[in-house]
Design a protein around this motif. Structure first.
Motif, mmCIF file in Angstrom:
data_model
loop_
_atom_site.group_PDB
_atom_site.id
_atom_site.type_symbol
_atom_site.label_atom_id
_atom_site.label_comp_id
_atom_site.label_asym_id
_atom_site.label_seq_id
_atom_site.Cartn_x
_atom_site.Cartn_y
_atom_site.Cartn_z
ATOM 1 N N ALA A 84 0.828 -1.209 0.000
ATOM 2 C CA ALA A 84 0.000 0.000 0.000
ATOM 3 C C ALA A 84 0.864 1.263 0.000
ATOM 4 C CB ALA A 84 -0.926 -0.008 1.214
ATOM 5 N N ASP A 85 1.971 1.253 0.744
ATOM 6 C CA ASP A 85 2.888 2.394 0.752
ATOM 7 C C ASP A 85 3.471 2.652 -0.631
ATOM 8 O OD1 ASP A 85 2.571 3.103 3.355
ATOM 9 O OD2 ASP A 85 4.496 2.318 4.059
ATOM 10 N N LEU A 142 -1.787 -3.991 -8.803
ATOM 11 C CA LEU A 142 -2.634 -3.482 -7.731
ATOM 12 C C LEU A 142 -3.043 -4.580 -6.769
ATOM 13 C CD1 LEU A 142 -4.971 -1.218 -9.902
ATOM 14 C CD2 LEU A 142 -2.924 -0.522 -8.635
ATOM 15 N N ALA A 143 -3.240 -5.787 -7.266
ATOM 16 C CA ALA A 143 -3.648 -6.912 -6.417
ATOM 17 C C ALA A 143 -3.388 -8.204 -7.163
ATOM 18 C CB ALA A 143 -5.122 -6.802 -6.033
ATOM 19 N N ILE A 144 -3.155 -9.283 -6.410
ATOM 20 C CA ILE A 144 -2.988 -10.623 -6.964
ATOM 21 C C ILE A 144 -3.850 -11.571 -6.151
ATOM 22 C CG2 ILE A 144 -1.389 -12.484 -7.522
ATOM 23 C CD1 ILE A 144 0.854 -10.475 -7.653
ATOM 24 N N ALA A 164 -10.629 -6.603 -3.738
ATOM 25 C CA ALA A 164 -9.189 -6.390 -3.591
ATOM 26 C C ALA A 164 -8.703 -5.077 -4.202
ATOM 27 C CB ALA A 164 -8.428 -7.559 -4.230
ATOM 28 N N PHE A 165 -9.577 -4.340 -4.879
ATOM 29 C CA PHE A 165 -9.150 -3.070 -5.476
ATOM 30 C C PHE A 165 -8.673 -2.109 -4.384
ATOM 31 C CE2 PHE A 165 -10.015 1.267 -6.989
ATOM 32 C CZ PHE A 165 -9.304 1.267 -8.172
ATOM 33 N N PRO A 166 -7.436 -1.617 -4.462
ATOM 34 C CA PRO A 166 -6.902 -0.778 -3.371
ATOM 35 C C PRO A 166 -7.382 0.665 -3.468
ATOM 36 C CG PRO A 166 -5.244 -1.067 -5.068
ATOM 37 C CD PRO A 166 -6.435 -1.881 -5.510
ATOM 38 N N ASP A 177 -12.916 4.299 -5.100
ATOM 39 C CA ASP A 177 -13.377 3.026 -4.542
ATOM 40 C C ASP A 177 -13.338 1.905 -5.569
ATOM 41 O OD1 ASP A 177 -13.958 3.999 -1.947
ATOM 42 O OD2 ASP A 177 -15.831 4.862 -2.689
ATOM 43 N N LEU A 178 -13.549 2.264 -6.844
ATOM 44 C CA LEU A 178 -13.568 1.282 -7.922
ATOM 45 C C LEU A 178 -13.028 1.945 -9.191
ATOM 46 C CD1 LEU A 178 -17.096 -0.348 -7.401
ATOM 47 C CD2 LEU A 178 -14.893 -1.435 -6.948
#
Length: 269
Positions: A84-85, A142-144, A164-166, A177-178
């Motif tokens: 996230a950082d 962004l996510a796995i 899982a969308f950050p 948000d999306l």
């Protein structure tokens, strides 16, 4: 994508998330392995694909010690906070936006089986794992999401995008948000998926089965293939040896963090 030697700049990003170093007690005893040494060994195993038992002694700690730290820090959420950082730093540096996202998956063989494995439909039903990646327009991971190799692509896309969308900060204003637009290949073709995405305010641009190639979607989707190649450049991500899901989750998040770190520092866009 990554060398076997961990850059000092990477440790500077993670050090404030790690638990404080434990000094030797008043009764003496063997000092605890330092956090930097443990992270260096974890990076080495991720980059080279070595077994924990084959970690060279000159790195400063055994592979099993690093394995315990990897698991403990995953359970504490440290790798998620590091990722996230890095996403926040990338957005602040104008190297990432989350308006457009692309989804694709990759199979890896799972020797010995384990959690989140299944018979692979593309590898003669040998046990394997599917990693579904969500990347930005620039290819930033962004996510796995990890599942068995026999898991349907259509069942991976919604949890990945919706759950899982950050929510990435780094700039003034409320984080998204999306995403606004989502690209995916024919493996994710589903009218019900399109309806749900549109209901959520996401425009789906998913190729349809049994239609001629040449839709032009590949001009955007190619970045996810590049990111997959970067992730698989970390040799521990090419083949799965870890039976525990918590260890695999730690490696996937750490791999995404390493790719983000390289984009941030090497300017690979």
């Amino acid at each position: 994508m990554a060398t076997a030697q961990m850059p000092d700049e990477f440790f500077e990003l993670i050090v404030h998330h790690l638990p404080p170093e434990q000094p030797v007690g008043p009764s003496g005893g063997r000092p605890r392995v330092g956090n930097k040494v443990a992270v260096r060994v974890i990076w080495f195993v991720l980059a080279t694909g070595n077994r924990w038992e084959d970690v060279p002694q000159e790195l400063g700690c055994s592979g099993r010690t690093a394995h315990r730290r990897l698991r403990a820090w995953e359970e504490c959420g440290i790798w998620d906070r590091l990722h996230a950082d890095l996403l926040r730093l990338l957005r602040r540096a104008d190297k990432m936006d989350t308006d457009v996202v692309i989804v694709d998956g990759v199979y890896v063989r799972a020797f010995g089986g384990g959690e989140d494995t299944g018979p692979s439909p593309v590898d003669r039903r040998k046990l394997g794992t599917k990693h579904t990646l969500l990347v930005s327009r620039q290819g930033v991971p962004l996510a796995i999401r990890t599942a068995g190799a026999n898991a349907s692509d259509q069942r991976q896309i919604l949890p990945l995008v919706v759950l899982a969308f950050p929510r990435v900060g780094g700039k003034p204003g409320r984080p998204k948000d999306l995403p606004d637009v989502l690209y995916a290949d024919r493996g994710y073709d589903s009218e019900s998926t399109r309806l749900l995405l549109r209901w959520l305010g996401i425009e789906p641009r998913i190729a349809k089965r049994n239609t001629p190639h040449g839709s032009g979607l590949g001009k955007v989707r190619w970045v996810v293939e590049r990111t997959i190649s970067w992730v698989k450049g970390l040799r521990r991500m090419r083949v799965r040896y870890d039976r525990l899901g918590v260890i695999r989750d730690a490696f996937t998040t750490l791999a995404a963090s390493v790719v983000c770190f390289r984009i941030l520092h090497d300017g690979v866009i």
